[in-house]
Design a protein around this motif. Sequence first.
Motif, PDB file in Angstrom:
ATOM      1  N   ASN A  90       0.756  -1.272   0.033  1.00 40.14           N
ATOM      2  CA  ASN A  90      -0.007  -0.005   0.041  1.00 40.14           C
ATOM      3  C   ASN A  90       0.786   1.397  -0.087  1.00 40.14           C
ATOM      4  O   ASN A  90       0.445   2.192   0.500  1.00 40.14           O
ATOM      5  N   ASP A 114      -1.041  -3.485  -6.509  1.00 39.66           N
ATOM      6  CA  ASP A 114      -0.128  -3.075  -5.402  1.00 39.66           C
ATOM      7  C   ASP A 114       1.159  -3.554  -5.915  1.00 39.66           C
ATOM      8  O   ASP A 114       1.570  -4.761  -6.049  1.00 39.66           O
ATOM      9  N   VAL A 121      -5.611  -5.259  -6.642  1.00 43.64           N
ATOM     10  CA  VAL A 121      -6.266  -4.889  -5.371  1.00 43.64           C
ATOM     11  C   VAL A 121      -7.585  -4.133  -5.829  1.00 43.64           C
ATOM     12  O   VAL A 121      -8.545  -4.072  -5.065  1.00 43.64           O
ATOM     13  N   ARG A 145      -8.497  -1.839   0.708  1.00 47.89           N
ATOM     14  CA  ARG A 145      -6.951  -1.825   1.279  1.00 47.89           C
ATOM     15  C   ARG A 145      -6.970  -0.738   2.456  1.00 47.89           C
ATOM     16  O   ARG A 145      -6.155  -0.810   3.156  1.00 47.89           O
TER      17      ARG A 145
END
Length: 198
Positions: A90, A114, A121, A145
Amino acid sequence: MIISARTLNLHRRAKALFTASRESLGSRELGKKRRKEGFDITRYRVIRLMECLGLVVTQRIAYKVTIKRKHRDAVSGNLLNMNLNPPGPNQVWADGVNYMKTGEGWQYLAIVMDLFGRRIVGRHTSKRMTTDLIAQAFLKAHRLRQPPKGLVFYSDRDSQYTSKRLKRLLKGLNCRASMGDVGAGCDNAVVERFFLAV
């Protein structure tokens, strides 16, 4: 070796159908067409027939021109400089769009990856390649996320990415836009590799 008139006719017609399809007719479709014309032929025999006649299917890659950016829209700088291996999850997400055939017809697929784990994601499909396609894929990823402030969202310089709407969305979620350099195809190689595998 003596070939019967029926076999000769089968060979000629199969070759004609294959040529008419611009060498894209596989054994299943060729068999279907021959059965519609009254030939009782199995798929196994069609495969053997294609091998005998040297009929090799040519796969064509669907190509769709993307929309180039409007020159009044500002381009974000390249924050990555070819560093596609962030130290943790992230921190850097990359986006890509491809045009592909689905059960619902031809659609654009936008994905958000990601770069830390090379994991998809977020994704979204649409019949049109618009800023909304990109925004929806990004929002799905963001909801899933919930990345920390300062996430870098990496993309190319097409109009969907340089639009004011996407810039407002990223700014509102405390994310930073990063765009590849002109003519640097390797900048987004990870996402391109994903699409080649699909």
